[in-house]
Design an enzyme around this catalytic site. Structure first.
Site, PDB file in Angstrom:
ATOM      1  N   CYS A   2      44.559  36.128  36.091  1.00 53.80           N
ATOM      2  CA  CYS A   2      45.508  36.287  34.997  1.00 53.80           C
ATOM      3  C   CYS A   2      44.853  36.035  33.657  1.00 53.80           C
ATOM      4  O   CYS A   2      43.677  35.723  33.556  1.00 53.80           O
ATOM      5  CB  CYS A   2      46.704  35.379  35.195  1.00 53.80           C
ATOM      6  SG  CYS A   2      46.290  33.658  35.173  1.00 53.80           S
ATOM      7  N   ASN A  99      45.911  29.398  33.573  1.00 51.71           N
ATOM      8  CA  ASN A  99      45.078  30.281  34.381  1.00 51.71           C
ATOM      9  C   ASN A  99      44.255  29.381  35.297  1.00 51.71           C
ATOM     10  O   ASN A  99      43.559  28.497  34.806  1.00 51.71           O
ATOM     11  CB  ASN A  99      44.178  31.086  33.432  1.00 51.71           C
ATOM     12  CG  ASN A  99      43.189  31.992  34.143  1.00 51.71           C
ATOM     13  OD1 ASN A  99      42.255  32.466  33.541  1.00 51.71           O
ATOM     14  ND2 ASN A  99      43.399  32.237  35.419  1.00 51.71           N
ATOM     15  N   GLY A 100      44.391  29.561  36.607  1.00 49.91           N
ATOM     16  CA  GLY A 100      43.616  28.753  37.537  1.00 49.91           C
ATOM     17  C   GLY A 100      44.468  28.241  38.681  1.00 49.91           C
ATOM     18  O   GLY A 100      45.527  28.788  38.979  1.00 49.91           O
ATOM     19  N   HIS A 504       7.660  52.534  64.508  1.00 46.44           N
ATOM     20  CA  HIS A 504       8.471  53.365  65.401  1.00 46.44           C
ATOM     21  C   HIS A 504       8.738  54.740  64.794  1.00 46.44           C
ATOM     22  O   HIS A 504       9.641  55.446  65.236  1.00 46.44           O
ATOM     23  CB  HIS A 504       9.783  52.656  65.736  1.00 46.44           C
ATOM     24  CG  HIS A 504       9.572  51.381  66.483  1.00 46.44           C
ATOM     25  ND1 HIS A 504       9.250  51.344  67.820  1.00 46.44           N
ATOM     26  CD2 HIS A 504       9.565  50.096  66.068  1.00 46.44           C
ATOM     27  CE1 HIS A 504       9.080  50.092  68.202  1.00 46.44           C
ATOM     28  NE2 HIS A 504       9.265  49.309  67.146  1.00 46.44           N
ATOM     29  N   LYS A 603      31.165  58.966  39.407  1.00 50.40           N
ATOM     30  CA  LYS A 603      31.271  57.507  39.448  1.00 50.40           C
ATOM     31  C   LYS A 603      32.257  57.040  40.511  1.00 50.40           C
ATOM     32  O   LYS A 603      31.970  56.186  41.320  1.00 50.40           O
ATOM     33  CB  LYS A 603      31.707  57.001  38.065  1.00 50.40           C
ATOM     34  CG  LYS A 603      31.843  55.502  37.968  1.00 50.40           C
ATOM     35  CD  LYS A 603      30.492  54.821  38.054  1.00 50.40           C
ATOM     36  CE  LYS A 603      30.565  53.333  38.212  1.00 50.40           C
ATOM     37  NZ  LYS A 603      29.312  52.773  38.744  1.00 50.40           N
TER      38      LYS A 603
HETATM   39  N1  HGA Z   1      48.199  29.263  39.859  1.00 52.03           N
HETATM   40  C1  HGA Z   1      48.974  29.897  38.842  1.00 52.03           C
HETATM   41  C2  HGA Z   1      48.111  30.733  37.912  1.00 52.03           C
HETATM   42  C3  HGA Z   1      47.511  31.879  38.629  1.00 52.03           C
HETATM   43  C4  HGA Z   1      46.271  32.442  38.052  1.00 52.03           C
HETATM   44  O1  HGA Z   1      45.512  31.822  37.308  1.00 52.03           O
HETATM   45  N2  HGA Z   1      45.925  33.668  38.475  1.00 52.03           N
HETATM   46  O2  HGA Z   1      44.719  34.206  38.158  1.00 52.03           O
HETATM   47  C5  HGA Z   1      50.092  30.730  39.453  1.00 52.03           C
HETATM   48  O3  HGA Z   1      50.056  31.065  40.647  1.00 52.03           O
HETATM   49  O4  HGA Z   1      51.015  31.045  38.719  1.00 52.03           O
END
Ligand code: HGA
Length: 608
Positions: A2, A99-100, A504, A603
């Site tokens: 995100c 984010n995380g 081979h 591509k």
């Molecule tokens: N853990 C949070 C944020 C998700 C996130 O960083 N996604 O890349 C959630 O699930 O809302």
């Protein structure tokens, strides 16, 4: 993956936030939201789906105000719906974007429920909102509250927080997830990457892990993990970096080769915390699915297929379960036998590779789950798979894949570790491997310094019509990839063999006109490989060797040697790929071919 945007200014911010979200769309998301403070109140709008749905909602319910945060979400905890979309609030006065992954959110949630908080979402993020509220209610300033709260959090985070009682403060913190501060005149911003803020500034400050920053329209104050106030340098955005512009590079392919140190870091960013993998990065369903995996079937085409071949060595060694790898155009047309508990793993830069997609659609109902490793969020492969891990390599324009390949390898190692945990791979080994992978950006920078030497070597290929590539173990697929690169862009016919296969058959081809490229790191297979190299020399073949630190291999007549720095064994396939990419590139430039758009190739192979 995100994205976050935030702004504190003297002007209205909702337009800036919306444009920032649009510019983060390439990262992939399932929902989006915004919160803006206006006259002491927080207004919030959230929507499932595209940023455009949020834009339409905002057109009906505009958010006015000069302080705000916004978010595009890729769910890791809780399904993608409006209630789980960010920003999350505690009460009516505090909003947060994150984010995380907060690993210890369950115990924190129990504690907060015990303290009287009610939760409205299934996310890990909501604990951050309530923890901040608890600290602010206890008398701390917003910034002090952030300092206190991040001590409780385990995992990876980039956070943006606003509070109605602090109408000119945007407080932010990061650990493990990307976050940049945009520096303006009388206004400041935060975002997950610089591209989101380019319409409003080209000056950026990068926060280090553990940093907290407090932004007002006129100031940015940063403190490090120990609470000391620190200065973080302000740099100007370099046009071309990570974008679809060539910048100073002659070709996209060269630019993309040189981007690899940074790309290695971005595949890992937000997915590793305190030296171990955050497997929720694979998605909400990851844990339940990985628990049931008993073997892996990888399907891919071209360069991605070579990445899959390397993963087979890793999975069988580190996880100890069977891993099959097959090109999609074969797999999809034959009656395949897949044992119980098969994870179907597809690899594709574009996520639109027709044969890979067809194989996925064909097999979906017969496997326990599907995982796509892909560079394009929102692509068909990502949408149609149960789990997806983005390679975060940024747009790859050169038809011959470079950074997409090496970033796939990092993503494949993360997959290997997630599975390995379930089959006895120790925590210590996982940490060792991730510590080695953390060295990749610096290591690849050192390898790029070999470019002039490799360019000189390339001169000896320009007149050749054929080349042979040799490697053993994980370096055999690297040799295959090296040969494919040379074929694709210089039109020299190249073949790769596991070195043990030489006698081979292919040895018959060796003479003075057949250059033999060998990837020869100092590992357990080196002695065997040296014997194969002798076989070549004995037939008058000329060797071009990318060697490790073993001193018994020397530059001598018939042996052209480029010595690589010392490389941890686990990183060899990634590290040895880079000089082969440069070799092909320089040969192609010398031959005057169209490097970025080689003849007859496209591509994204959306036809079978
Ligand atoms: N853990 C949070 C944020 C998700 C996130 O960083 N996604 O890349 C959630 O699930 O809302």
């Amino acid at each position: 993956m995100c994205g976050i945007v935030g702004a504190v200014a003297a002007r209205q911010v909702s337009g800036i936030l919306l444009e920032g979200l649009r510019r983060l769309e390439y990262r992939g998301y399932d929902s989006a939201g915004m919160a803006v403070i206006d006259q002491g109140q927080i207004g919030r709008v959230r929507r499932v789906g595209k940023v455009q749905s949020l834009a339409e909602a905002l057109a009906k319910h505009p958010l006015t105000g000069t302080l705000g945060i916004a978010h595009t979400r890729w769910a890791t905890h809780g399904v993608p719906n409006e209630v789980n979309a960010h920003p999350h609030m505690s009460g009516e006065r505090l909003a947060v974007v994150h984010n995380g992954i907060i690993e210890n959110f369950e115990s924190l949630r129990d504690e907060l429920i015990g303290a009287g908080y009610t939760f409205s979402s299934e996310t890990d993020t909501e604990v951050v909102a309530h923890l901040l509220d608890r600290e602010v209610s206890a008398g701390k300033s917003l910034r002090e509250a952030m300092r206190a709260v991040i001590q409780y959090l385990e995992g990876a985070f980039a956070l943006g927080v606003v509070h109605a009682d602090y109408p000119d403060q945007l407080v932010t913190a990061r650990k493990g997830s990307p976050l940049v501060i945009g520096v303006g005149i009388g206004e400041h911003f935060i975002a997950s990457d610089q591209l989101a803020l380019l319409p409003v500034t080209d000056r950026f400050m990068f926060l280090e892990d553990g940093d907290i920053a407090c932004l007002t329209p006129d100031s940015v104050e940063v403190e490090d993990g120990s609470g000391q106030s620190v200065d973080r340098a302000v740099t100007r955005f370099e046009h071309g970096a990570g974008s679809a512009e060539k910048g100073a590079f002659k070709h996209f392919m060269l630019k993309e080769i040189y981007e690899q140190p940074a790309v290695m870091a971005s595949v890992m960013e937000g997915r590793i915390s305190d030296g171990h993998l955050l497997e929720q990065a694979f998605g909400v369903e990851a844990k339940a699915l990985f628990d049931r995996v008993r073997q892996v079937q990888i399907v891919a085409c071209g360069t991605s297929y070579h990445a899959g071949m390397i993963a087979k060595y890793w999975i069988e060694e580190l996880v100890g379960i069977p891993c099959m790898v097959e090109v999609a155009s074969e797999f999809r047309y034959r009656p395949v036998v897949l044992p119980e508990g098969t994870l179907f793993l597809t690899l594709s830069q574009s996520g639109e590779t027709a044969d890979t997609l067809a194989a996925l659609r064909e097999i979906r109902s017969r496997v326990i789950g599907t995982l796509a490793i892909c560079n394009v969020p929102g692509s068909s492969l990502v949408r149609e798979s149960d789990l997806a891990l983005m390679t975060n390599a940024g747009p790859e324009i050169g038809v011959a894949s470079t950074k997409a390949f090496t970033s796939q390898l990092v993503a494949l190692m993360l997959t290997t570790l997630a599975l390995g945990r379930r089959f006895g791979l120790s925590d210590t080994r996982e940490r060792e491997i991730l510590a080695a992978f953390a060295q990749l950006p610096a290591l690849l920078e050192r390898l790029l310094a070999l470019d002039p030497e490799i360019e000189q070597m390339a001169a000896q290929f320009a007149e050749k019509h054929n080349a042979l590539f040799l490697g053993r173990g994980t370096l055999f697929p690297v040799a295959l990839e090296g040969a494919l690169k040379l074929k694709e862009i210089s039109y020299i016919h190249a073949e790769a063999y596991p070195a043990g296969e030489l006698k081979h058959g292919p040895l018959a081809l060796v003479d003075k006109d057949m250059p033999v490229v060998t990837v020869a790191p100092t590992n357990a297979m080196l002695e065997k490989l040296k014997a194969n190299m002798q076989e070549v020399r004995a037939r008058g073949g000329e060797l071009f060797v990318f060697a490790g630190q073993d001193q018994s291999l020397r530059d001598e007549p018939g042996i052209n040697l480029i010595r690589l720095p010392s490389i941890p064994i686990i990183l060899e396939p990634i590290a040895y790929t880079l000089p082969l990419q440069l070799l092909s590139y320089h040969v192609a430039v010398l031959k005057g071919t169209d490097v970025d758009q080689p003849r007859n190739l496209a591509k994204s192979v959306t036809v079978e």
